[in-house]
Design a protein around this motif. Sequence first.
Motif, mmCIF file in Angstrom:
data_model
loop_
_atom_site.group_PDB
_atom_site.id
_atom_site.type_symbol
_atom_site.label_atom_id
_atom_site.label_comp_id
_atom_site.label_asym_id
_atom_site.label_seq_id
_atom_site.Cartn_x
_atom_site.Cartn_y
_atom_site.Cartn_z
ATOM 1 N N LYS A 206 6.154 11.181 6.941
ATOM 2 C CA LYS A 206 4.896 10.584 6.765
ATOM 3 C C LYS A 206 3.989 10.494 5.334
ATOM 4 C CE LYS A 206 4.619 9.067 11.277
ATOM 5 N NZ LYS A 206 3.212 8.543 12.277
ATOM 6 N N GLU B 266 6.723 10.403 2.562
ATOM 7 C CA GLU B 266 6.328 9.272 2.395
ATOM 8 C C GLU B 266 5.544 8.768 1.573
ATOM 9 O OE1 GLU B 266 7.078 6.681 5.583
ATOM 10 O OE2 GLU B 266 9.461 7.316 5.692
ATOM 11 N N GLN C 10 4.817 7.287 -2.394
ATOM 12 C CA GLN C 10 3.922 6.083 -2.008
ATOM 13 C C GLN C 10 3.173 6.040 -3.729
ATOM 14 O OE1 GLN C 10 2.918 4.408 1.191
ATOM 15 N NE2 GLN C 10 4.919 3.516 1.787
#
Length: 167
Positions: A104, A107, A111
């Motif tokens: 996470k 990610e 992003q």
Amino acid sequence: MHRTLLIAMLVLPLVASAQTQWKWRDAQGQVQYSDRPPPAGVAEKDILARPPGAQRPRTVQVLPVGQAPSEPVRAAAPSASTAVERSAANDKARQARENENQRKAEEQRQQQQRAENCRNARENLASLQSGMRVARVNEKGEREVIDDAQRAQALQRAQAAVASECR
């Protein structure tokens, strides 16, 4: 005085180890002593003494459907292997949570990088579309203004960058 202390120091470990002894009657009727539990084949009635804190084994009675138990049904005592298995399962779950948190975080970092790239690509596209003169620095370190053909190529590259980074 010292002799009493010496005797107490020698006897105390023997008393402590005697408290951790198992005592049972084997198949031949002989009384056995050990610091380990008796073998699995020894009947519960033949176990004469247990160390403090030792649990009595619990049994599970499996009956055909519809038949009532002849004595209370008891669950099997948790074994050392189940504690090891639980520990291994907890470690595995903790590792899975750590991996998920790392995934996470990666990610989120991607992003944020993509958002930054998108913002830069849009700013570049906007400056090329504004009609202002655009200059670049060449290999010699000199500043040169791009012509219309170079501007068209730069616009295409900027539009492609916006399309790929701003999804």
